[in-house]
Design a protein around this motif. Structure first.
Motif, PDB file in Angstrom:
ATOM      1  N   ARG A 111      11.617  16.351   2.860  1.00 39.61           N
ATOM      2  CA  ARG A 111      12.275  16.960   1.699  1.00 39.61           C
ATOM      3  C   ARG A 111      12.651  15.951   0.630  1.00 39.61           C
ATOM      4  O   ARG A 111      12.601  16.263  -0.552  1.00 39.61           O
ATOM      5  CB  ARG A 111      13.537  17.695   2.169  1.00 39.61           C
ATOM      6  N   TYR A 112      13.060  14.765   1.036  1.00 38.94           N
ATOM      7  CA  TYR A 112      13.557  13.774   0.082  1.00 38.94           C
ATOM      8  C   TYR A 112      12.645  12.555   0.078  1.00 38.94           C
ATOM      9  O   TYR A 112      12.203  12.102   1.144  1.00 38.94           O
ATOM     10  CB  TYR A 112      14.984  13.349   0.446  1.00 38.94           C
ATOM     11  N   TRP A 113      12.415  12.016  -1.118  1.00 36.01           N
ATOM     12  CA  TRP A 113      11.488  10.895  -1.272  1.00 36.01           C
ATOM     13  C   TRP A 113      12.102   9.823  -2.172  1.00 36.01           C
ATOM     14  O   TRP A 113      12.811  10.126  -3.132  1.00 36.01           O
ATOM     15  CB  TRP A 113      10.184  11.361  -1.904  1.00 36.01           C
ATOM     16  N   GLY A 114      11.784   8.578  -1.861  1.00 35.26           N
ATOM     17  CA  GLY A 114      12.130   7.479  -2.749  1.00 35.26           C
ATOM     18  C   GLY A 114      11.025   7.269  -3.774  1.00 35.26           C
ATOM     19  O   GLY A 114       9.985   7.926  -3.730  1.00 35.26           O
ATOM     20  N   GLN A 115      11.256   6.319  -4.677  1.00 31.01           N
ATOM     21  CA  GLN A 115      10.298   6.052  -5.757  1.00 31.01           C
ATOM     22  C   GLN A 115       9.148   5.151  -5.319  1.00 31.01           C
ATOM     23  O   GLN A 115       8.090   5.162  -5.936  1.00 31.01           O
ATOM     24  CB  GLN A 115      11.015   5.414  -6.945  1.00 31.01           C
ATOM     25  N   GLY A 116       9.380   4.390  -4.270  1.00 23.47           N
ATOM     26  CA  GLY A 116       8.315   3.544  -3.748  1.00 23.47           C
ATOM     27  C   GLY A 116       8.443   2.089  -4.151  1.00 23.47           C
ATOM     28  O   GLY A 116       9.103   1.747  -5.139  1.00 23.47           O
ATOM     29  N   THR A 117       7.790   1.244  -3.373  1.00 27.68           N
ATOM     30  CA  THR A 117       7.730  -0.189  -3.654  1.00 27.68           C
ATOM     31  C   THR A 117       6.301  -0.663  -3.431  1.00 27.68           C
ATOM     32  O   THR A 117       5.648  -0.255  -2.467  1.00 27.68           O
ATOM     33  CB  THR A 117       8.738  -0.966  -2.778  1.00 27.68           C
ATOM     34  N   GLN A 118       5.823  -1.507  -4.338  1.00 27.42           N
ATOM     35  CA  GLN A 118       4.429  -1.932  -4.285  1.00 27.42           C
ATOM     36  C   GLN A 118       4.238  -3.059  -3.277  1.00 27.42           C
ATOM     37  O   GLN A 118       4.990  -4.046  -3.279  1.00 27.42           O
ATOM     38  CB  GLN A 118       3.969  -2.420  -5.669  1.00 27.42           C
ATOM     39  N   VAL A 119       3.235  -2.917  -2.448  1.00 29.67           N
ATOM     40  CA  VAL A 119       2.811  -3.973  -1.524  1.00 29.67           C
ATOM     41  C   VAL A 119       1.368  -4.320  -1.856  1.00 29.67           C
ATOM     42  O   VAL A 119       0.506  -3.444  -1.870  1.00 29.67           O
ATOM     43  CB  VAL A 119       2.926  -3.523  -0.057  1.00 29.67           C
ATOM     44  N   THR A 120       1.127  -5.586  -2.125  1.00 27.62           N
ATOM     45  CA  THR A 120      -0.215  -6.052  -2.443  1.00 27.62           C
ATOM     46  C   THR A 120      -0.576  -7.180  -1.492  1.00 27.62           C
ATOM     47  O   THR A 120       0.150  -8.171  -1.386  1.00 27.62           O
ATOM     48  CB  THR A 120      -0.313  -6.551  -3.890  1.00 27.62           C
ATOM     49  N   VAL A 121      -1.693  -7.008  -0.799  1.00 25.67           N
ATOM     50  CA  VAL A 121      -2.161  -8.008   0.158  1.00 25.67           C
ATOM     51  C   VAL A 121      -3.452  -8.603  -0.379  1.00 25.67           C
ATOM     52  O   VAL A 121      -4.441  -7.900  -0.558  1.00 25.67           O
ATOM     53  CB  VAL A 121      -2.390  -7.388   1.543  1.00 25.67           C
ATOM     54  N   SER A 122      -3.424  -9.898  -0.619  1.00 21.16           N
ATOM     55  CA  SER A 122      -4.597 -10.581  -1.152  1.00 21.16           C
ATOM     56  C   SER A 122      -5.447 -11.142  -0.023  1.00 21.16           C
ATOM     57  O   SER A 122      -4.935 -11.547   1.019  1.00 21.16           O
ATOM     58  CB  SER A 122      -4.177 -11.700  -2.095  1.00 21.16           C
ATOM     59  N   SER A 123      -6.744 -11.183  -0.254  1.00 22.59           N
ATOM     60  CA  SER A 123      -7.673 -11.678   0.783  1.00 22.59           C
ATOM     61  C   SER A 123      -7.884 -13.179   0.659  1.00 22.59           C
ATOM     62  O   SER A 123      -7.480 -13.808  -0.293  1.00 22.59           O
ATOM     63  CB  SER A 123      -9.003 -10.948   0.666  1.00 22.59           C
TER      64      SER A 123
END
Length: 123
Positions: A111-123
């Motif tokens: 029912r409830y959601w946060g805005q999110g946080t970006q995760v970036t994994v570089s190769s």
């Protein structure tokens, strides 16, 4: 009403680790099951992990089993996602979500959601 705020995302090299946090408002946090989801560009939002209100039950997507660990601290109104052995395919926006009694993969149950946080994994 529950408000959720994620933190802890960032840029990391493949094989590295990150710990995401989700802070929740409200005085009844322990009554909510929590989930972590992620959405990569051009893809649908997918389930990552879930945890029951007590913390005694967890669930994981096959793609993260053995690498990610979900946990919670009800005294701090927080849920965490420890991510180890990160891969480029883990790159996404990670969001936490809450609902009363379900910690599985069906996102429509939350029912409830946060805005999110970006995760970036570089190769």
């Amino acid at each position: 009403q529950v408000q959720l705020v994620e933190s802890g995302g960032g840029l990391v090299q493949a094989g590295g680790s990150l710990r995401l946090s989700c802070a929740a408002s409200g005085r009844t946090f322990s009554s909510y099951a929590m989930g972590w989801f992620r959405q990569a560009p051009g893809k649908e939002r997918e389930f990552v992990a879930g945890i029951s209100g007590s913390g005694g039950n967890t669930a994981y997507a096959d793609s993260v089993k053995g690498r990610f660990t979900i946990s919670r601290d009800n005294a701090k109104n927080a849920v965490y996602l420890q991510m180890n052995s990160l891969k480029p395919e883990d790159t996404a926006v990670y969001s936490c979500a809450a609902n009363t009694a379900y910690w599985g993969p069906a996102k429509q149950q939350y029912r409830y959601w946060g805005q999110g946080t970006q995760v970036t994994v570089s190769s």
